[in-house]
Write a protein that holds these residues in place. Sequence first.
Motif, short mmCIF file in Angstrom:
data_model
loop_
_atom_site.label_atom_id
_atom_site.label_comp_id
_atom_site.label_asym_id
_atom_site.label_seq_id
_atom_site.Cartn_x
_atom_site.Cartn_y
_atom_site.Cartn_z
N VAL A 244 4.99 5.51 2.99
CA VAL A 244 4.25 6.71 3.27
C VAL A 244 4.92 7.78 2.52
CG1 VAL A 244 3.13 8.29 4.99
CG2 VAL A 244 3.07 5.70 5.22
N PHE B 156 -1.77 -1.38 12.51
CA PHE B 156 -2.17 -2.29 11.39
C PHE B 156 -1.36 -3.68 11.12
CE2 PHE B 156 -3.39 2.00 9.92
CZ PHE B 156 -4.75 1.65 10.05
N LEU C 220 1.47 3.80 12.79
CA LEU C 220 0.76 2.81 11.87
C LEU C 220 1.20 1.34 11.88
CD1 LEU C 220 1.05 5.03 8.71
CD2 LEU C 220 -0.81 4.95 10.30
N VAL D 21 6.19 -0.41 7.88
CA VAL D 21 6.03 0.96 7.37
C VAL D 21 6.99 1.83 7.00
CG1 VAL D 21 4.77 3.02 8.12
CG2 VAL D 21 3.61 1.24 8.81
N LEU E 118 0.85 -1.14 -0.03
CA LEU E 118 0.04 -0.01 -0.02
C LEU E 118 0.77 1.16 -0.11
CD1 LEU E 118 -2.50 1.40 0.34
CD2 LEU E 118 -2.40 1.15 2.98
N ILE F 249 3.76 -1.04 3.83
CA ILE F 249 2.94 0.29 3.74
C ILE F 249 4.12 1.52 3.40
CG2 ILE F 249 1.44 2.13 4.41
CD1 ILE F 249 0.00 0.00 6.43
N LEU G 172 0.93 5.54 0.38
CA LEU G 172 0.01 6.65 0.68
C LEU G 172 0.62 7.99 0.52
CD1 LEU G 172 -1.10 5.45 4.35
CD2 LEU G 172 -2.47 5.37 2.21
N GLY H 212 -4.07 6.96 -1.88
CA GLY H 212 -3.63 5.75 -1.42
C GLY H 212 -3.59 4.80 -2.85
N TYR I 185 -5.69 6.90 9.13
CA TYR I 185 -6.38 5.75 9.48
C TYR I 185 -7.29 5.20 8.61
CZ TYR I 185 -4.04 6.43 14.21
OH TYR I 185 -3.24 6.82 15.21
N CYS J 146 -6.20 3.75 5.25
CA CYS J 146 -5.46 2.67 5.44
C CYS J 146 -6.42 1.31 5.70
CB CYS J 146 -4.64 2.71 6.42
SG CYS J 146 -3.01 3.47 6.41
#
Length: 359
Positions: A147, A182, A178, A186, A86, A145, A88, A97, A127, A130
Amino acid sequence: MARLLGQQDLCHANCVRTLEMVRQMRRATRRQLEAMTGFSWGGITNVVNRLINAGYLCEHKEENESRASGRTPGILEINGEKHFVLGLDINNTGLNGCVMNLRGEEICAYSAPADFSSADALLGGIYGICEQAIAADREQQIMAIGVSMQGEVDGNQGVSVYLPQCPGWKDIPLRQILQDRFGKRVYLRHDPDCMLLAHMEEFGSDNTILLRLDESVGMAAAVNGGIVRGSGLWEIAHTIVMPGGEECACGAKGCLEAYVRRYAREARENPDGPDCLAQPLAFAVYNMIRLFRPQSIVLCGDLLKYRPGFCERFEKALWEIEGRHMQQELHILEGAKSAVQGAALVAIRHAIRHIEIHG
């Protein structure tokens, strides 16, 4: 005390190296990988089979391919149906995202308004986007993830140091927050670094400077194929481009950011009004050319689409300064989609280093 590498560690390292090689090549045969890695035929066969069994690689025969003799070699590719990341992009123009597979193909995209009224409000929005992406993940697992973040960022520590547009946002350990929420790895990066990574992935330039223009201006630089990173580096926003000029929020006069903010305000109110930014931006880019001698220069961000003809005026102003000596390629990209793509690419690179190989 250093830990000694065992057979399992070496096997994992070989799998990571091979998988990253296939990702960069996009398609490869076992014989090509044998030659490029220096592994024995038995060694590369073992590595490839492990990656196939774990769902990271897939192998197929080319249709309608004929060979005078012998077997048709299998084509290896990253498996695009399993293992995702993912990306972001956290920006005051909005939250974006995207889910990518390890090939770098976008599977789906998400967007939401950004509430910069307080740190809690902004975190709530992060949040939410995500949770939306992870809930839609179903059986395929998001491995990591990435970012992309505005403001001052310490990527090594995973801390968003300062975000001036958001009251109360200071020294936020966003990576840890994060990860705890999750349960995913990250990785936090400054937004121009993510945009530059996406550009390099597409165009392959090893020496590039990039400026992102939105409500403010951020810069990234790649030297010899590597993005030069560090907290507080490349603060081009507060370099003086017009001595004694427009007053900046930092207290100095003539900063590039003062003209970026003025232009953003005026261009939204009057798209056909006079241009206060082309000349100061041309001076800033000229100075960066003299410092870095890049092969290419990239301008991107939502600010570029506010007023028709801005890019042409900027190019003219830069040409008048640099003139016949300018040898760099100039890429002007409207919008900021590449920030979220670059964040996903950061996650892909790290996800590959942490692949799980059993047996």
